[in-house]
Structures are given as C-alpha cells and as structure tokens.
Design a protein around this motif. Sequence first.
Motif, PDB file in Angstrom:
ATOM      1  N   HIS A 187       0.823  -1.210   0.000  1.00 60.48           N
ATOM      2  CA  HIS A 187       0.000   0.000   0.000  1.00 60.48           C
ATOM      3  C   HIS A 187       0.852   1.252   0.000  1.00 60.48           C
ATOM      4  O   HIS A 187       1.883   1.330   0.684  1.00 60.48           O
ATOM      5  CB  HIS A 187      -0.893   0.006   1.245  1.00 60.48           C
ATOM      6  N   LEU A 188       0.435   2.240  -0.768  1.00 60.66           N
ATOM      7  CA  LEU A 188       1.085   3.558  -0.774  1.00 60.66           C
ATOM      8  C   LEU A 188       0.079   4.612  -0.373  1.00 60.66           C
ATOM      9  O   LEU A 188      -0.979   4.750  -0.991  1.00 60.66           O
ATOM     10  CB  LEU A 188       1.639   3.892  -2.162  1.00 60.66           C
ATOM     11  N   GLY A 189       0.389   5.355   0.697  1.00 56.51           N
ATOM     12  CA  GLY A 189      -0.468   6.453   1.135  1.00 56.51           C
ATOM     13  C   GLY A 189       0.182   7.788   0.801  1.00 56.51           C
ATOM     14  O   GLY A 189       0.450   8.100  -0.345  1.00 56.51           O
ATOM     15  N   GLY A 190       0.474   8.583   1.839  1.00 58.18           N
ATOM     16  CA  GLY A 190       1.042   9.918   1.647  1.00 58.18           C
ATOM     17  C   GLY A 190       0.221  10.935   2.408  1.00 58.18           C
ATOM     18  O   GLY A 190      -0.984  10.760   2.618  1.00 58.18           O
ATOM     19  N   ILE A 191       0.846  12.036   2.805  1.00 55.19           N
ATOM     20  CA  ILE A 191       0.165  13.055   3.589  1.00 55.19           C
ATOM     21  C   ILE A 191      -0.924  13.757   2.797  1.00 55.19           C
ATOM     22  O   ILE A 191      -1.924  14.214   3.340  1.00 55.19           O
ATOM     23  CB  ILE A 191       1.183  14.090   4.141  1.00 55.19           C
ATOM     24  N   ASP A 192      -0.757  13.848   1.477  1.00 50.74           N
ATOM     25  CA  ASP A 192      -1.772  14.443   0.609  1.00 50.74           C
ATOM     26  C   ASP A 192      -1.581  13.885  -0.792  1.00 50.74           C
ATOM     27  O   ASP A 192      -0.673  13.094  -1.049  1.00 50.74           O
ATOM     28  CB  ASP A 192      -1.706  15.978   0.622  1.00 50.74           C
ATOM     29  N   THR A 193      -2.440  14.296  -1.725  1.00 49.56           N
ATOM     30  CA  THR A 193      -2.382  13.753  -3.077  1.00 49.56           C
ATOM     31  C   THR A 193      -1.083  14.110  -3.784  1.00 49.56           C
ATOM     32  O   THR A 193      -0.514  13.290  -4.507  1.00 49.56           O
ATOM     33  CB  THR A 193      -3.590  14.252  -3.897  1.00 49.56           C
ATOM     34  N   ALA A 194      -0.583  15.312  -3.579  1.00 52.42           N
ATOM     35  CA  ALA A 194       0.664  15.705  -4.227  1.00 52.42           C
ATOM     36  C   ALA A 194       1.817  14.816  -3.774  1.00 52.42           C
ATOM     37  O   ALA A 194       2.612  14.333  -4.587  1.00 52.42           O
ATOM     38  CB  ALA A 194       0.976  17.169  -3.933  1.00 52.42           C
ATOM     39  N   GLU A 195       1.922  14.576  -2.468  1.00 56.23           N
ATOM     40  CA  GLU A 195       2.962  13.703  -1.959  1.00 56.23           C
ATOM     41  C   GLU A 195       2.765  12.280  -2.478  1.00 56.23           C
ATOM     42  O   GLU A 195       3.727  11.598  -2.841  1.00 56.23           O
ATOM     43  CB  GLU A 195       2.955  13.701  -0.426  1.00 56.23           C
ATOM     44  N   HIS A 196       1.528  11.837  -2.500  1.00 58.36           N
ATOM     45  CA  HIS A 196       1.231  10.497  -2.993  1.00 58.36           C
ATOM     46  C   HIS A 196       1.728  10.321  -4.424  1.00 58.36           C
ATOM     47  O   HIS A 196       2.416   9.345  -4.740  1.00 58.36           O
ATOM     48  CB  HIS A 196      -0.280  10.254  -2.924  1.00 58.36           C
ATOM     49  N   ARG A 197       1.405  11.268  -5.283  1.00 58.45           N
ATOM     50  CA  ARG A 197       1.805  11.149  -6.687  1.00 58.45           C
ATOM     51  C   ARG A 197       3.314  11.228  -6.862  1.00 58.45           C
ATOM     52  O   ARG A 197       3.881  10.574  -7.746  1.00 58.45           O
ATOM     53  CB  ARG A 197       1.104  12.218  -7.519  1.00 58.45           C
ATOM     54  N   ALA A 198       3.963  12.003  -6.010  1.00 59.84           N
ATOM     55  CA  ALA A 198       5.419  12.094  -6.094  1.00 59.84           C
ATOM     56  C   ALA A 198       6.085  10.771  -5.739  1.00 59.84           C
ATOM     57  O   ALA A 198       7.211  10.504  -6.160  1.00 59.84           O
ATOM     58  CB  ALA A 198       5.926  13.202  -5.169  1.00 59.84           C
ATOM     59  N   MET A 199       5.389   9.934  -4.972  1.00 64.83           N
ATOM     60  CA  MET A 199       5.957   8.662  -4.530  1.00 64.83           C
ATOM     61  C   MET A 199       5.549   7.472  -5.388  1.00 64.83           C
ATOM     62  O   MET A 199       6.015   6.349  -5.166  1.00 64.83           O
ATOM     63  CB  MET A 199       5.554   8.405  -3.072  1.00 64.83           C
ATOM     64  N   ILE A 200       4.708   7.681  -6.381  1.00 66.98           N
ATOM     65  CA  ILE A 200       4.247   6.573  -7.220  1.00 66.98           C
ATOM     66  C   ILE A 200       5.400   5.811  -7.885  1.00 66.98           C
ATOM     67  O   ILE A 200       5.342   4.582  -7.991  1.00 66.98           O
ATOM     68  CB  ILE A 200       3.227   7.069  -8.264  1.00 66.98           C
ATOM     69  N   PRO A 201       6.475   6.475  -8.347  1.00 67.05           N
ATOM     70  CA  PRO A 201       7.573   5.684  -8.941  1.00 67.05           C
ATOM     71  C   PRO A 201       8.130   4.607  -8.012  1.00 67.05           C
ATOM     72  O   PRO A 201       8.510   3.522  -8.472  1.00 67.05           O
ATOM     73  CB  PRO A 201       8.627   6.760  -9.264  1.00 67.05           C
ATOM     74  N   ALA A 202       8.174   4.864  -6.710  1.00 66.32           N
ATOM     75  CA  ALA A 202       8.641   3.855  -5.764  1.00 66.32           C
ATOM     76  C   ALA A 202       7.636   2.696  -5.674  1.00 66.32           C
ATOM     77  O   ALA A 202       8.019   1.522  -5.550  1.00 66.32           O
ATOM     78  CB  ALA A 202       8.863   4.471  -4.391  1.00 66.32           C
ATOM     79  N   TYR A 203       6.362   3.020  -5.722  1.00 66.11           N
ATOM     80  CA  TYR A 203       5.303   2.006  -5.728  1.00 66.11           C
ATOM     81  C   TYR A 203       5.396   1.159  -6.992  1.00 66.11           C
ATOM     82  O   TYR A 203       5.311  -0.071  -6.943  1.00 66.11           O
ATOM     83  CB  TYR A 203       3.949   2.711  -5.633  1.00 66.11           C
ATOM     84  N   GLU A 204       5.569   1.816  -8.140  1.00 68.28           N
ATOM     85  CA  GLU A 204       5.666   1.092  -9.406  1.00 68.28           C
ATOM     86  C   GLU A 204       6.899   0.196  -9.424  1.00 68.28           C
ATOM     87  O   GLU A 204       6.875  -0.897 -10.013  1.00 68.28           O
ATOM     88  CB  GLU A 204       5.698   2.080 -10.573  1.00 68.28           C
ATOM     89  N   LEU A 205       7.971   0.640  -8.801  1.00 68.50           N
ATOM     90  CA  LEU A 205       9.158  -0.204  -8.704  1.00 68.50           C
ATOM     91  C   LEU A 205       8.851  -1.480  -7.942  1.00 68.50           C
ATOM     92  O   LEU A 205       9.231  -2.587  -8.359  1.00 68.50           O
ATOM     93  CB  LEU A 205      10.286   0.575  -8.002  1.00 68.50           C
ATOM     94  N   ALA A 206       8.149  -1.349  -6.815  1.00 69.74           N
ATOM     95  CA  ALA A 206       7.768  -2.528  -6.034  1.00 69.74           C
ATOM     96  C   ALA A 206       6.892  -3.467  -6.847  1.00 69.74           C
ATOM     97  O   ALA A 206       7.104  -4.687  -6.853  1.00 69.74           O
ATOM     98  CB  ALA A 206       7.063  -2.102  -4.754  1.00 69.74           C
ATOM     99  N   ARG A 207       5.926  -2.921  -7.565  1.00 66.68           N
ATOM    100  CA  ARG A 207       4.997  -3.747  -8.328  1.00 66.68           C
ATOM    101  C   ARG A 207       5.695  -4.458  -9.484  1.00 66.68           C
ATOM    102  O   ARG A 207       5.482  -5.658  -9.713  1.00 66.68           O
ATOM    103  CB  ARG A 207       3.850  -2.895  -8.858  1.00 66.68           C
TER     104      ARG A 207
END
Length: 213
Positions: A187-207
């Motif tokens: 699961h990937l959360g984040g403090i807000d949507t902007a932070e969440h989207r900035a972290m998506i590359p790390a999520y995609e790496l895991a997937r």
Amino acid sequence: MRHPIRTLAQVTAGLAAGLLLAGCADIEPLPEVTQGARPTAAPATETPGAAAAALTVGGPGTVCALPVSFGVAEKWTPKAVEDPENPEFAALTRQGPATVRCEVDAEPAGHVGFLRVWTAGKGPARAALEGFVKAERNASEVSYKESGSGAGPVTEVTYTVFNKVMEESKEERAFAVSTPKGTVIVHLGGIDTAEHRAMIPAYELARTTLKAL
C-alpha cells in the motif's frame, strides 16, 4: 486516526509506528523533512514510471521477512514492524484481514509517506484487497484492475480517503498478490495527493519487480 497508519495522522502515526519497529527506542524529536519537488494535485494523465532500485527487500538476509521480494527506491528505508500480532497495537497494525509486516519510509528521500507491506491469509488477492479497502474509513472512488507481476496475477486498487482534519480528500493505492504463504498487500499512502503522486515511482518499482519467494 483509528486504523493503521493513515492521513494526517500519517505523520504522527508514522511516529507511533516507530514504537513498533525493531529497537522500540525512546521517541526522538520529529526531524525536519526536506521535501522534493511535488506535483500539483491536478488529475494525472498517466501513471509515472518506476524508480530505479537501490536495494531489495523481502528476500533472505533482508530486514523484512516476507512471502515476496521487490526493489526499493534510492534513499527509501525499509524496517520490519515489531510484534505486529500484539493486540495492544491492533489499531495501528491491522486493517481488515491484513496485518502490517514492513514499512518503507520515504522521509530520507524527501517525502512524507510510507510504502507498507501487509499480509493476509491464503485466498484470492481480490478478496483480501477488497476487505482491506472496506476497512478504510471514509474511502470512496474505489477502482480495481487486474495486471501481472513476477509473482503472478496482481489486483490493483486506487481510491480516495477524506481527511476530516485537513477537510480534503487524498489519493491512495495498493496492489495484492496471492502466494503459497498467503496474500501480500503493498500500500502507498502519503500526507496528501501531491505527496502520494510524487511517490508513485517507488510504488511502481515494487509492483514491477515483485517476485514470490
């Protein structure tokens, strides 16, 4: 925040979760976080690509014992959750059918959020992921899709959660895969949507680097 590690309380809950991590040392003052470049919260036109892997978590000799392994982005720091089955910490460590086992902290990379790995019993990944999302308070705009990975078929979900403290909704996402040792949810959360989207590359790496062990 009354369920595992989410929303604004994501910063404070992140600190509370630190009590569950190996060591359980006295709480240190909250360090300053120098955030990286953040996108706006405007609707994204496409999913960002995967980040480059700096290390692998989940395999033999890594900090988290998991039924899967995956790549971790540079500066992201994985730690095993200590004693996740302890009922005293259930509000932080359980969500629906899943128990958190590992959290990968984005703070050293300049973001406020975590990539968290949860495990559930054996069964369809979709069923476990649906139970996980249903246990999320104030979740809406839930959308599922199926994809593949090195660990087999994957069910993904994107949704929004309304933060009553900040009076705004933010995006979250997760994927689930069934393994012979049970279902794994990342699961990937984040403090807000902007932070969440900035972290998506790390999520995609895991997937995209996911492998069953």
